[in-house]
Scaffold this active site. Structure first.
Site, PDB file in Angstrom:
ATOM      1  N   TYR A  19       1.769   4.715   1.978  1.00 24.37           N
ATOM      2  CA  TYR A  19       2.126   5.952   2.771  1.00 24.37           C
ATOM      3  C   TYR A  19       1.253   4.988   4.437  1.00 24.37           C
ATOM      4  CZ  TYR A  19      -0.621   9.270   6.339  1.00 24.37           C
ATOM      5  OH  TYR A  19      -0.140  10.087   7.464  1.00 24.37           O
ATOM      6  N   CYS A  20       3.318   4.761   5.631  1.00 22.34           N
ATOM      7  CA  CYS A  20       2.288   4.681   6.586  1.00 22.34           C
ATOM      8  C   CYS A  20       2.450   2.104   6.510  1.00 22.34           C
ATOM      9  CB  CYS A  20       1.042   4.725   7.276  1.00 22.34           C
ATOM     10  SG  CYS A  20       1.009   3.511   9.163  1.00 22.34           S
ATOM     11  N   ILE A  21       1.478   1.466   6.696  1.00 25.23           N
ATOM     12  CA  ILE A  21       1.235   0.350   5.867  1.00 25.23           C
ATOM     13  C   ILE A  21       1.615  -0.345   4.577  1.00 25.23           C
ATOM     14  CG2 ILE A  21      -0.640   0.566   6.270  1.00 25.23           C
ATOM     15  CD1 ILE A  21      -0.620  -2.519   7.784  1.00 25.23           C
ATOM     16  N   MET A  31       6.104   7.524   3.230  1.00 23.55           N
ATOM     17  CA  MET A  31       5.505   8.388   3.871  1.00 23.55           C
ATOM     18  C   MET A  31       5.618   7.732   4.936  1.00 23.55           C
ATOM     19  SD  MET A  31       3.225  10.242   2.000  1.00 23.55           S
ATOM     20  CE  MET A  31       2.710  10.845   3.385  1.00 23.55           C
TER      21      MET A  31
END
Length: 699
Positions: free
Chosen positions: A433-435, A461
């Site tokens: 998710y993200c980073i 994501m």
């Protein structure tokens, strides 16, 4: 030869950290983290070339002196609005990523001489510095993350531009004056019509800059009272004129974006809704409560000033393990950077290929396991998946020298080793998710170079790999801001969570800052109990070495899309060598990871990529359980790979509801048949405590 690990690692745990088996990975020595700047390879000074042998630091004092290194006092970075920067190229990715050599934009364009500094800059700098000092002396600066120096310079920039063409400035002033007079005339005409019993002219609902409905002006007085209506219309006209000036500014790329951003800061902070005498809803409530609402607001303002932060939610309403992060599970592995949570299965069978989730380390993991009604983890368990979650440690100064190599080794590598030991699976699926997704892709590229295929598929994501276009975050991710962040980290050994929180809040100031100001201080209401806002306020720190390396190799140099420009785990990273199937999801209104940037992964790897575009933003677009039956998403099932995000969008089909069901179907196809559920932990990875664990509780 396996590289010797530092003290405090999984092999040599610190006191209170359960030992775990050595990660099953051979690393070429010595480790070296390289960047690429100006077309020349350079050794990054942000991460040591050899693993550090010095002992882990104890918790940091307030101020630390550093030999041979003078650290500047903490202050806002100097605004950079003058047109000195060259514009970024539209894309630094080769058209045929599989056949062409890496592209260096500096080699494609002839050198352009820097434009001379505008003459007004010399006068503006001391004025901006003075404004910043005055704002820092204001107690409200503890609550409102305004960059006053940048605002002053932004206003000076558009003012100087107007003076360069007096004739056009005069015409625009005359046109604006006529609009203001017309607005006043229309307002009083409508008022007289209402007072005389005639039908009032229909007024379209006002919209905020950008075309969205402006909820700040919901109170009926903004339409029915001529004084407030004229004030609102005047505010809108002046705001529109200011933003038009920003559009015409003779600036390039991110400089123009930065100018508009700081002007919007001024516009939002100047709204009549954020002042008690000009907010009709707050005045009405003060009259109805006999001034009690004003007294309550003052009490809450003083409490927030004492705490040094603006409370956006009721911080007493939630707590992990009490009414958040409730999905049953056990912590089955722990090292210096992670706790690994294994969630209890539903039923007697589950898919044979387990799923490992990597949340961002800049936030806590329970955004994916909020309450049972909106928990992505609970949804996956219900669908028959064996789910493992990484819970990152909240680092302090003792982890200052922790590198991105360490985050990979003690994060996805160590976690995947434990998952395979517990389940007996040779391969596992992973989601970032993200980073966390960026770290996952770095890990996949390093493992691909080693011939390690432990990961079967990957899900991303709202995650970026190509940082060419980073949206509004570009305002905070230029060289002066990165240098400012690095100075702060040198002083403390980490980046405080307040910095990241302020940055993300400024991307949506009317929702996350000024809305709270009106609710808490003007209306005298208690902050709402909202799980997402509670999680947003429960931030984490960033370890200095790893975070500095990450920022420079992504936002500054965009090295991840340049084959061989980054070396991690002793391997030169090349995303083209990643052959796993990938499911990538972006969010339509994401200010942190623009959906077009998230789409770029479809061009960067050697595997099949399914891209899905969810409605809403970075958080709300991802946390959207199917049971709510809200929102929608877009898919494109074309067998050909679109060349651009807009080509993908042109062939996309809109579908109602959450994207979770689409992902669950894709994930099931990559997770094998259902077999007897694995045990909770194993002989070597015995359960240490119940979920949500201990790291998530650290402040």
């Amino acid at each position: 030869m396996a590289t010797k690990r530092k003290a405090g690692s999984a092999d040599h745990p610190k006191e209170g950290v359960a030992p775990g088996p050595k990660p099953e990975l051979v690393i070429k020595a010595p480790l070296k983290a390289t960047g690429q700047k100006g077309g020349k390879a350079t050794v990054a000074s942000l991460s040591p070339a050899q693993p550090s042998s010095k002992p882990a630091k104890v918790s940091q004092p307030k101020s630390r002196a550093r030999p041979a290194q003078k650290v500047a006092a903490a202050a806002s970075p100097k605004p950079k609005l003058a047109p000195k920067l060259k514009p970024k190229s539209a894309s630094t990715v080769p058209e045929d990523i599989g056949t062409q050599s890496p592209v260096n934009p500096a080699d494609q364009q002839p050198h352009q001489p820097d434009k001379p500094e505008p003459p007004y800059q010399a006068a503006v700098a001391p004025l901006a510095a003075f404004a910043s000092q005055m704002w820092q002396a204001n107690p409200l600066s503890k609550l409102l993350p305004l960059d006053m120096a940048a605002i002053v310079e932004a206003v000076s920039t558009v003012s100087a531009q107007a003076l360069e063409d007096p004739a056009r400035a005069n015409d625009e002033a005359r046109e604006l004056t006529l609009k203001l007079w017309q607005n006043a005339s229309d307002t009083w005409t409508a008022a007289i019509a209402r007072w005389s019993g005639q039908a009032s002219p229909v007024t379209d609902r006002d919209k905020a800059p950008g075309g969205e409905v402006d909820r700040r002006f919901d109170a009926p007085e903004w339409e029915q009272n001529p004084f407030f209506h004229m004030m609102k219309q005047t505010y809108g006209l002046l705001s529109e004129q200011l933003l038009k000036q920003a559009e015409r500014a003779d600036l390039e790329g991110s400089d123009k974006q930065r100018l508009a951003f700081h002007l919007r800061q001024l516009i939002d902070a100047s709204s009549p809704t954020v002042f008690l005498p000009t907010n009709p809803a707050a005045l009405r409530k003060a009259m109805e409560t006999g001034g009690t609402s004003v007294a309550n607001g003052m009490r809450q303002l003083l409490a927030d000033l004492d705490a040094g932060r603006l409370n956006m939610t009721d911080t007493e309403a939630f707590a992990p393990g009490r009414n958040l992060a409730l999905t049953p599970g056990k912590v089955v592995f722990r090292n210096k950077l992670i706790e690994l949570i294994q969630y209890a299965p539903k039923g007697e069978k589950a898919h044979e290929v387990p799923l490992l989730i990597l949340p961002p380390w800049i936030n806590k993991y329970y955004i994916l396991d909020l309450q049972p009604k909106n928990s992505l983890v609970a949804y996956l368990v219900d669908q028959g998946f064996t789910v493992f979650m990484v819970s990152w440690k909240n680092p302090d100064a003792s982890l200052e020298e922790t590198s991105l190599d360490d985050y990979m080794l003690d994060g996805p590598i160590a976690a995947s080793d434990a998952v395979r030991r517990i389940t007996g699976a040779k391969q596992i699926n992973a989601m970032g998710y993200c980073i966390g997704g960026t770290l996952l892709m770095m890990t996949l590229a390093a493992l691909a170079a080693k011939g390690d295929d432990r990961f079967s598929s990957a899900t991303l994501m709202v995650s970026m790999q190509d940082f060419t276009e980073v949206g509004d975050t570009a305002v905070f991710m230029d060289e002066p801001h990165i240098e400012f962040i690095e100075k702060q980290m040198l002083e403390r050994g980490y980046l405080d969570s307040r910095h990241m929180s302020d940055m993300f809040n400024m991307l949506r100031p009317n929702d996350l800052i000024w809305g709270a100001v009106v609710n808490n201080y003007l209306m005298g209401e208690k902050p709402p109990a909202f799980d997402l806002l509670y999680w947003n306020a429960d931030g984490t720190r960033m370890a200095r070495a790893a975070h500095s390396f990450y920022l420079r190799n992504t936002y500054i140099e965009n090295n991840l899309i340049k084959p061989g420009a980054i070396t991690l785990l002793g391997e030169k990273l090349d995303l083209r060598k990643i052959t796993q199937d990938i499911y990538a999801v972006g969010a339509e209104k994401d200010h942190i990871v623009p959906w077009r940037a998230a789409w770029q992964v479809t061009r960067l790897t050697g595997g099949d990529v399914r891209y899905v575009l969810a409605a809403s933003g970075h958080i709300a677009g991802m946390i959207n359980p199917p049971a709510k039956a809200k929102g929608g998403h877009l898919t494109n099932d074309s067998t050909s790979r679109p060349a651009t995000p807009d080509d993908w969008l042109a062939g996309a089909v809109a579908k109602q509801g959450s994207w979770w069901a689409d992902w669950a179907q894709w994930l099931a196809a990559h997770s094998g048949e259902k077999l007897a559920v694995p045990p909770m932990g194993s002989k070597t990875d015995k359960p240490l405590c119940d979920a949500p664990g201990t790291y998530v509780m650290e402040r």
